[in-house]
Design a protein around this motif. Structure first.
Motif, mmCIF file in Angstrom:
data_model
loop_
_atom_site.group_PDB
_atom_site.id
_atom_site.type_symbol
_atom_site.label_atom_id
_atom_site.label_comp_id
_atom_site.label_asym_id
_atom_site.label_seq_id
_atom_site.Cartn_x
_atom_site.Cartn_y
_atom_site.Cartn_z
ATOM 1 N N UNK A 28 70.744 45.453 16.046
ATOM 2 C CA UNK A 28 70.850 45.545 17.495
ATOM 3 C C UNK A 28 72.289 45.727 17.978
ATOM 4 N N UNK A 29 73.239 45.636 17.100
ATOM 5 C CA UNK A 29 74.648 45.708 17.505
ATOM 6 C C UNK A 29 74.996 46.968 18.298
ATOM 7 N N UNK A 30 74.533 48.155 17.876
ATOM 8 C CA UNK A 30 74.882 49.356 18.646
ATOM 9 C C UNK A 30 74.263 49.380 20.043
ATOM 10 N N UNK A 31 73.197 48.589 20.254
ATOM 11 C CA UNK A 31 72.498 48.601 21.537
ATOM 12 C C UNK A 31 73.093 47.573 22.493
ATOM 13 N N UNK A 32 73.353 46.359 21.973
ATOM 14 C CA UNK A 32 73.772 45.268 22.854
ATOM 15 C C UNK A 32 75.283 45.147 22.997
ATOM 16 N N UNK A 33 76.024 45.502 21.945
ATOM 17 C CA UNK A 33 77.488 45.369 21.953
ATOM 18 C C UNK A 33 77.945 43.962 22.357
ATOM 19 N N UNK A 34 77.169 42.958 21.963
ATOM 20 C CA UNK A 34 77.478 41.597 22.368
ATOM 21 C C UNK A 34 78.541 40.991 21.452
ATOM 22 N N UNK A 35 79.373 40.150 22.041
ATOM 23 C CA UNK A 35 80.412 39.495 21.264
ATOM 24 C C UNK A 35 79.895 38.173 20.708
ATOM 25 N N UNK A 36 80.251 37.891 19.466
ATOM 26 C CA UNK A 36 79.883 36.616 18.845
ATOM 27 C C UNK A 36 80.912 35.560 19.226
ATOM 28 N N UNK A 37 80.512 34.277 19.241
ATOM 29 C CA UNK A 37 79.153 33.792 18.984
ATOM 30 C C UNK A 37 78.287 33.815 20.238
ATOM 31 N N UNK A 38 76.986 33.848 20.026
ATOM 32 C CA UNK A 38 76.042 33.638 21.121
ATOM 33 C C UNK A 38 74.780 33.037 20.534
ATOM 34 N N UNK A 39 73.892 32.574 21.409
ATOM 35 C CA UNK A 39 72.721 31.814 20.990
ATOM 36 C C UNK A 39 71.473 32.692 20.973
ATOM 37 N N UNK A 40 70.757 32.680 19.853
ATOM 38 C CA UNK A 40 69.504 33.409 19.732
ATOM 39 C C UNK A 40 68.391 32.694 20.506
ATOM 40 N N UNK A 41 67.212 33.329 20.548
ATOM 41 C CA UNK A 41 66.041 32.690 21.130
ATOM 42 C C UNK A 41 65.519 33.390 22.363
ATOM 43 N N UNK A 88 68.876 46.404 35.614
ATOM 44 C CA UNK A 88 69.863 45.320 35.760
ATOM 45 C C UNK A 88 69.433 44.053 35.039
ATOM 46 N N UNK A 89 68.487 44.163 34.106
ATOM 47 C CA UNK A 89 67.977 42.953 33.455
ATOM 48 C C UNK A 89 68.926 42.472 32.364
ATOM 49 N N UNK A 90 68.780 41.197 32.043
ATOM 50 C CA UNK A 90 69.399 40.645 30.848
ATOM 51 C C UNK A 90 68.278 40.292 29.883
ATOM 52 N N UNK A 91 68.640 39.970 28.648
ATOM 53 C CA UNK A 91 67.633 39.669 27.633
ATOM 54 C C UNK A 91 68.126 38.448 26.864
ATOM 55 N N UNK A 92 67.889 37.226 27.416
ATOM 56 C CA UNK A 92 68.365 36.017 26.730
ATOM 57 C C UNK A 92 67.919 35.979 25.273
ATOM 58 N N UNK A 93 68.863 35.702 24.401
ATOM 59 C CA UNK A 93 68.587 35.689 22.976
ATOM 60 C C UNK A 93 68.873 37.004 22.294
ATOM 61 N N UNK A 94 69.056 38.074 23.096
ATOM 62 C CA UNK A 94 69.357 39.391 22.542
ATOM 63 C C UNK A 94 70.724 39.876 23.021
ATOM 64 N N UNK A 95 70.950 39.880 24.353
ATOM 65 C CA UNK A 95 72.261 40.308 24.841
ATOM 66 C C UNK A 95 72.963 39.241 25.684
#
Length: 323
Positions: A28-41, A88-95
């Protein structure tokens, strides 16, 4: 609270999903571009502990299950009922931070109230696995008349819910394929008419499916696996003019255009489901038509839970429960 529609939920159960494995693997890295650390779920249920000033649909103390994506309600997708494609959504646990924690931040638009006697751990995985399976089956049911055939590939975390939805919603002959005999036993107990063990590259079960369907193939194939070779044999099980519903992922589907055209094959992707579909699924759960088969872990045993999921040691769905 950062927004008037914010809701804070104390987690009573957080489902463990193969998507969590794919996130860990970096898919999922190319889609979310989220920085670590973050919480899954992203499969979460619990109790409302705090609400913003504009929240009116839930109150502190309510038991809720959370739609995976808090949405804006204003964009074209939201107004069309396509929640999963909110601009404009977020996806807790993903992004953004998810529910494998004691608390999670969500929005009023994501909260579905349930009976206060419901244990959140018993329903948490319906927020994604259940919703995804239900949404796929809902797409399939108009195509599944009496006398039709539906192949379900995978009787695990998503598949065992999909089988229950099919038996509740469609008068079709359900054929379930899995590599695990225990999963097939579970599927049989949930109403599958035919259960076939996959022991090779899929050649044997393909032959069996064609024999069962008098050589035509299934009206619908729902692939809850989407890797490990299913992408090779699943399309060949679909009858001419039939539909291949792709739910699981990880592999790459390659079908020559001439096959799509000459066979009239429909290939349909599935991304979770809408808020209303989650409400509908919870009605099936309330009426006892859909039940989760789960294995519970304390939150601090998340490493063990992930290892069990990765190695196929969980029947049904794994759920993490904070102390």
């Amino acid at each position: 609270m950062r927004h008037p529609l914010d809701v804070v939920v104390r987690i009573g159960g957080a489902g463990l999903c193969r998507t969590d494995l794919h996130i860990i693997e970096g898919q999922w890295s190319p889609i979310t571009n989220i920085e670590l650390p973050y919480t899954l779920g992203h499969e979460n249920a619990g109790w409302v502990t705090e609400v913003g000033s504009a929240v009116s649909n839930v109150a502190v103390g309510d038991t809720v299950i959370l739609h995976p994506t808090p949405t804006c309600g204003q964009c074209y997708a939201c107004r069309s009922g396509d929640d999963m494609f909110c601009s404009a959504s977020s996806f807790p646990g993903v992004n953004t931070d998810g529910g494998m924690a004691e608390m999670v931040l969500t929005s009023a638009r994501a909260c579905v109230r349930v009976d206060p006697t419901t244990r959140p751990a018993d329903i948490a995985a319906l927020a994604d696995a259940g919703l995804t399976a239900y949404a796929a089956v809902k797409k399939a049911t108009p195509l599944l008349h009496p006398g039709s055939y539906c192949v379900v590939i995978g009787a695990g975390g998503l598949g065992h819910i999909g089988i229950q939805c099919l038996t509740a919603m469609a008068a079709t002959h359900v054929i379930v394929l899995d590599r695990n005999p225990q999963a097939l036993e579970l599927a049989k107990g949930l109403g599958a008419r035919t259960c076939l063990e996959v022991v090779d590259d899929g050649t044997a079960v393909l032959k069996e499916v064609l024999e069962i369907t008098d050589g035509r193939g299934a009206d619908v194939v729902i692939d809850f696996v989407g890797e490990g070779g299913t992408e090779q044999y699943a399309p060949a099980m679909v009858r001419n003019g039939g539909t291949y519903l792709v739910v699981g992922y990880g592999a790459e589907l390659r079908i020559p255009y001439i096959d799509l055209i000459s066979r009239g094959l429909n290939v349909v992707g599935n991304l979770v489901g809408t808020y209303n579909e989650l409400v509908e699924l919870m009605a099936l759960q309330r009426d006892g038509l859909v039940t989760l088969h789960t294995r519970s872990y304390p939150l601090d045993a998340v490493g063990d839970a992930i290892a069990d999921l990765e190695n196929g040691r969980i029947r049904g769905r794994g759920v993490l429960i904070p102390d």
